[in-house]
Scaffold this motif. Structure first.
Motif, PDB file in Angstrom:
ATOM      1  N   MET A 113     -44.082 -25.622  29.902  1.00  0.00           N
ATOM      2  CA  MET A 113     -44.673 -26.485  30.866  1.00  0.00           C
ATOM      3  C   MET A 113     -43.823 -27.751  31.055  1.00  0.00           C
ATOM      4  O   MET A 113     -43.679 -28.224  32.171  1.00  0.00           O
ATOM      5  CB  MET A 113     -46.077 -26.825  30.390  1.00  0.00           C
ATOM      6  N   MET A 114     -43.315 -28.292  29.979  1.00  0.00           N
ATOM      7  CA  MET A 114     -42.478 -29.478  30.051  1.00  0.00           C
ATOM      8  C   MET A 114     -41.176 -29.184  30.780  1.00  0.00           C
ATOM      9  O   MET A 114     -40.676 -30.039  31.504  1.00  0.00           O
ATOM     10  CB  MET A 114     -42.169 -30.005  28.644  1.00  0.00           C
ATOM     11  N   ARG A 115     -40.632 -27.971  30.585  1.00  0.00           N
ATOM     12  CA  ARG A 115     -39.388 -27.605  31.252  1.00  0.00           C
ATOM     13  C   ARG A 115     -39.583 -27.553  32.767  1.00  0.00           C
ATOM     14  O   ARG A 115     -38.727 -27.989  33.517  1.00  0.00           O
ATOM     15  CB  ARG A 115     -38.902 -26.236  30.769  1.00  0.00           C
ATOM     16  N   ILE A 162     -35.542 -35.653  42.499  1.00  0.00           N
ATOM     17  CA  ILE A 162     -34.582 -36.756  42.445  1.00  0.00           C
ATOM     18  C   ILE A 162     -33.309 -36.381  43.199  1.00  0.00           C
ATOM     19  O   ILE A 162     -32.713 -37.209  43.887  1.00  0.00           O
ATOM     20  CB  ILE A 162     -34.287 -37.146  40.977  1.00  0.00           C
ATOM     21  N   ALA A 163     -32.897 -35.139  43.125  1.00  0.00           N
ATOM     22  CA  ALA A 163     -31.695 -34.676  43.827  1.00  0.00           C
ATOM     23  C   ALA A 163     -31.925 -34.623  45.339  1.00  0.00           C
ATOM     24  O   ALA A 163     -30.997 -34.820  46.126  1.00  0.00           O
ATOM     25  CB  ALA A 163     -31.275 -33.319  43.294  1.00  0.00           C
ATOM     26  N   ALA A 219     -39.764 -31.053  34.119  1.00  0.00           N
ATOM     27  CA  ALA A 219     -38.432 -31.664  34.086  1.00  0.00           C
ATOM     28  C   ALA A 219     -37.574 -31.121  35.231  1.00  0.00           C
ATOM     29  O   ALA A 219     -36.858 -31.882  35.900  1.00  0.00           O
ATOM     30  CB  ALA A 219     -37.767 -31.422  32.741  1.00  0.00           C
ATOM     31  N   LEU A 220     -37.642 -29.806  35.474  1.00  0.00           N
ATOM     32  CA  LEU A 220     -36.865 -29.205  36.566  1.00  0.00           C
ATOM     33  C   LEU A 220     -37.359 -29.698  37.939  1.00  0.00           C
ATOM     34  O   LEU A 220     -36.564 -29.992  38.830  1.00  0.00           O
ATOM     35  CB  LEU A 220     -36.927 -27.685  36.492  1.00  0.00           C
ATOM     36  N   LEU A 221     -38.678 -29.764  38.101  1.00  0.00           N
ATOM     37  CA  LEU A 221     -39.228 -30.257  39.370  1.00  0.00           C
ATOM     38  C   LEU A 221     -38.828 -31.716  39.619  1.00  0.00           C
ATOM     39  O   LEU A 221     -38.453 -32.100  40.730  1.00  0.00           O
ATOM     40  CB  LEU A 221     -40.753 -30.135  39.383  1.00  0.00           C
ATOM     41  N   LEU A 222     -38.909 -32.533  38.594  1.00  0.00           N
ATOM     42  CA  LEU A 222     -38.540 -33.935  38.718  1.00  0.00           C
ATOM     43  C   LEU A 222     -37.054 -34.073  39.055  1.00  0.00           C
ATOM     44  O   LEU A 222     -36.672 -34.864  39.926  1.00  0.00           O
ATOM     45  CB  LEU A 222     -38.881 -34.685  37.429  1.00  0.00           C
TER      46      LEU A 222
END
Length: 112
Positions: A1-3, A13-14, A6-9
């Protein structure tokens, strides 16, 4: 879930700089489109009708006095029409007439 978070964030940001760049490029395209639009053409004498007159305007009071002099009857009113004046005049006997007066010189042009 944390991964996943982190990927969505990281993805969001990109994407932010890309959307800003796209908005700026759309603004440049809009400016170029404005330059390509056909500009109105100017022709000699264009807009002379709308230009302010340089000659002094006749005073409505003076116009009324000029129309009254030597004319039997009474004045009913003065109106401005298209830069000239129209004096509504009632002659003895009840006939009503509109008298045209030049708006710049104050010269009486005639009865209607």
């Amino acid at each position: 879930m944390m991964r996943i978070r982190a990927l969505l964030l990281a993805g969001l940001i990109a994407l932010v700089p890309l959307t800003d760049a796209a908005a700026q490029s759309r603004g440049r395209d809009r400016d170029r489109d404005d330059d390509r639009r056909e500009q109105p053409r100017n022709y000699p004498g264009q807009g002379l009708r709308d230009a302010p007159r340089s000659a002094p305007r006749a005073d409505p009071g003076d116009i009324a006095r000029r129309v009254q002099s030597g004319r039997p009857g009474r004045m009913l009113g003065v109106q401005e029409r298209g830069g000239d004046y129209v004096v509504r005049w009632e002659y003895p006997g009840g006939r009503v007439s509109d008298i045209q007066v030049d708006g710049q010189s104050g010269r009486v042009r005639g009865d209607d």
